[in-house]
Design a protein around this motif. Structure first.
Motif, mmCIF file in Angstrom:
data_model
loop_
_atom_site.group_PDB
_atom_site.id
_atom_site.type_symbol
_atom_site.label_atom_id
_atom_site.label_comp_id
_atom_site.label_asym_id
_atom_site.label_seq_id
_atom_site.Cartn_x
_atom_site.Cartn_y
_atom_site.Cartn_z
ATOM 1 N N PRO A 210 0.839 -1.210 0.000
ATOM 2 C CA PRO A 210 0.000 0.000 0.000
ATOM 3 C C PRO A 210 0.870 1.255 0.000
ATOM 4 O O PRO A 210 1.872 1.333 0.734
ATOM 5 C CB PRO A 210 -0.782 -0.121 1.315
ATOM 6 C CG PRO A 210 -0.845 -1.595 1.574
ATOM 7 C CD PRO A 210 0.460 -2.153 1.073
ATOM 8 N N GLY A 211 0.518 2.197 -0.851
ATOM 9 C CA GLY A 211 1.295 3.439 -0.943
ATOM 10 C C GLY A 211 2.296 3.445 -2.070
ATOM 11 O O GLY A 211 2.862 4.489 -2.407
ATOM 12 N N ARG A 212 2.539 2.274 -2.638
ATOM 13 C CA ARG A 212 3.465 2.190 -3.772
ATOM 14 C C ARG A 212 2.664 2.065 -5.068
ATOM 15 O O ARG A 212 1.575 1.512 -5.072
ATOM 16 C CB ARG A 212 4.384 0.960 -3.648
ATOM 17 C CG ARG A 212 5.467 1.104 -2.596
ATOM 18 C CD ARG A 212 6.284 -0.171 -2.521
ATOM 19 N NE ARG A 212 7.379 -0.057 -1.543
ATOM 20 C CZ ARG A 212 8.056 -1.098 -1.058
ATOM 21 N NH1 ARG A 212 7.751 -2.322 -1.447
ATOM 22 N NH2 ARG A 212 9.020 -0.899 -0.197
ATOM 23 N N SER A 213 3.257 2.525 -6.162
ATOM 24 C CA SER A 213 2.639 2.331 -7.473
ATOM 25 C C SER A 213 3.623 1.625 -8.399
ATOM 26 O O SER A 213 4.844 1.690 -8.198
ATOM 27 C CB SER A 213 2.221 3.675 -8.070
ATOM 28 O OG SER A 213 3.356 4.508 -8.219
ATOM 29 N N GLU A 214 3.081 0.961 -9.415
ATOM 30 C CA GLU A 214 3.934 0.180 -10.312
ATOM 31 C C GLU A 214 4.744 1.103 -11.208
ATOM 32 O O GLU A 214 4.200 1.963 -11.901
ATOM 33 C CB GLU A 214 3.088 -0.767 -11.163
ATOM 34 C CG GLU A 214 3.937 -1.644 -12.083
ATOM 35 C CD GLU A 214 3.120 -2.686 -12.825
ATOM 36 O OE1 GLU A 214 1.896 -2.736 -12.636
ATOM 37 O OE2 GLU A 214 3.731 -3.456 -13.601
ATOM 38 N N ARG A 215 6.059 0.904 -11.204
ATOM 39 C CA ARG A 215 6.958 1.660 -12.090
ATOM 40 C C ARG A 215 7.496 0.737 -13.183
ATOM 41 O O ARG A 215 7.667 1.141 -14.315
ATOM 42 C CB ARG A 215 8.126 2.251 -11.295
ATOM 43 C CG ARG A 215 7.731 2.970 -9.998
ATOM 44 C CD ARG A 215 6.754 4.114 -10.256
ATOM 45 N NE ARG A 215 6.308 4.744 -9.008
ATOM 46 C CZ ARG A 215 6.688 5.945 -8.605
ATOM 47 N NH1 ARG A 215 7.495 6.675 -9.328
ATOM 48 N NH2 ARG A 215 6.216 6.447 -7.470
ATOM 49 N N LEU A 216 7.775 -0.487 -12.795
ATOM 50 C CA LEU A 216 8.159 -1.554 -13.726
ATOM 51 C C LEU A 216 7.492 -2.823 -13.206
ATOM 52 O O LEU A 216 6.991 -2.845 -12.079
ATOM 53 C CB LEU A 216 9.688 -1.752 -13.739
ATOM 54 C CG LEU A 216 10.550 -0.592 -14.238
ATOM 55 C CD1 LEU A 216 12.024 -0.884 -13.966
ATOM 56 C CD2 LEU A 216 10.323 -0.366 -15.734
ATOM 57 N N ARG A 217 7.518 -3.872 -13.995
ATOM 58 C CA ARG A 217 6.878 -5.124 -13.567
ATOM 59 C C ARG A 217 7.377 -5.579 -12.200
ATOM 60 O O ARG A 217 6.629 -6.138 -11.400
ATOM 61 C CB ARG A 217 7.182 -6.207 -14.620
ATOM 62 C CG ARG A 217 6.633 -7.574 -14.332
ATOM 63 C CD ARG A 217 6.999 -8.539 -15.453
ATOM 64 N NE ARG A 217 8.402 -8.475 -15.837
ATOM 65 C CZ ARG A 217 9.386 -9.080 -15.182
ATOM 66 N NH1 ARG A 217 9.133 -9.797 -14.112
ATOM 67 N NH2 ARG A 217 10.642 -8.977 -15.604
ATOM 68 N N TYR A 218 8.636 -5.314 -11.894
ATOM 69 C CA TYR A 218 9.215 -5.796 -10.643
ATOM 70 C C TYR A 218 9.632 -4.658 -9.716
ATOM 71 O O TYR A 218 10.332 -4.894 -8.726
ATOM 72 C CB TYR A 218 10.429 -6.697 -10.944
ATOM 73 C CG TYR A 218 11.465 -6.040 -11.824
ATOM 74 C CD1 TYR A 218 11.370 -6.107 -13.211
ATOM 75 C CD2 TYR A 218 12.527 -5.326 -11.280
ATOM 76 C CE1 TYR A 218 12.291 -5.497 -14.022
ATOM 77 C CE2 TYR A 218 13.454 -4.699 -12.084
ATOM 78 C CZ TYR A 218 13.328 -4.795 -13.461
ATOM 79 O OH TYR A 218 14.254 -4.162 -14.263
#
Lengths: 126, 157
Positions: B111-119
């Protein structure tokens, strides 16, 4: 009579789903095993997936490698639990044996499955 | 320099590290910088299970790592230094002034993070921390396995 053991296959990528499909194709048993992939998971997310797969029942966790995130998360979850056991090096032979011996205690079922899996690894003469 | 990879990976020691990077780099030792694992012999045993006997595993606290980094750099074997989060490797960089490049290998969803790359999933604060490290001269790229192309920081922050 207590619930039969649940088997949870814990692997990288889609190995678990493939093993589950193979067990169902060979035995017709499709309700004994639950596949879990570690795709996109840190240990917290993988723990949540494992908890959902176990569903509060006695279980054996079949892990692909004897190291790595699938194993460390599984062993942490099983630590101190008497009704969850872990086996590494999952293969089709051990799962085929397991689905017909789900009345055992988790530790006994894990030992039996490990033995069946080990015996399946051979180098037949061509 | 014998530390071939300074890696942030929240799975710590796992297949991508031991096999994916360890084999092509012919790694002789892995340093795991993690205060929780450093304080727990049981956790250390767990992580050792995934490493073949020819590879030494060194467990260090964040504070100890800064002091011992020169020793690991002098080691004739090839090594990988691993931390589970940006904060730990940023602290090592700040305290040692010896980290010139960082590989972001796996930071997963919370929670609080968003996807920047698949990993790679980052909060805005984590992305800002990586940019801060880059501004200090550290080369930051993302790359999960050696066969993938490294992704420049500006493409995932």
């Amino acid at each position: 009579m207590s619930d039969p053991l649940r088997g949870v296959i814990v692997t990288h990528a889609a190995v678990a789903q493939a093993l589950l499909a193979a067990v169902a194709a060979i035995t017709g048993v499709s309700d004994a095993l639950v596949p879990v992939s570690n795709d996109g998971c840190d240990s917290g997310a993988l723990t949540e997936r494992l908890m959902r797969a176990i569903g509060g029942r006695p279980a054996v966790l079949f892990v692909d490698l004897p190291g790595g995130s699938c194993l460390t998360t599984s062993v942490r979850l099983a630590k101190g639990a008497t009704d969850v056991a872990v086996v590494t090096g999952v293969n089709l032979a051990m799962l085929l044996d397991f689905v017909f011996h789900r009345e055992l205690a988790p530790a006994d079922a894990a030992r039996r499955a490990a033995d069946a899996g080990s015996k399946a690894i051979r180098t037949p003469a061509a | 320099m014998s530390i071939a990879l300074y890696r942030i990976d929240d799975r710590l020691i796992h297949g991508q590290v031991v096999v994916g990077w360890g084999k092509p780099l012919n790694v002789g030792f892995i340093v795991l910088v993690d205060d929780t694992v450093w304080a727990s012999p049981w956790e250390q045993d767990l992580y050792r299970m995934g490493v073949p006997p020819e590879i030494e595993v060194v467990f260090a606290s964040t504070a100890e790592a800064a002091a011992r980094l020169p020793e690991w750099e002098r080691d004739p074997r090839v090594g990988i230094l691993l931390a589970g989060d940006i904060e730990t490797l940023a602290a090592l960089s700040t305290n040692s002034h010896r980290v010139s490049r960082i590989n972001v290998g796996g930071i997963h969803h919370r929670p609080g993070r968003s996807e920047r790359l698949r990993y790679v999933y980052l909060s805005d604060a984590e992305a800002a921390k990586l940019k801060e490290l880059a501004a200090q001269g550290v080369a930051v790229t993302a790359q999960d396995v050696p066969t993938a192309a490294p992704v420049p920081l500006k493409e995932f922050t």
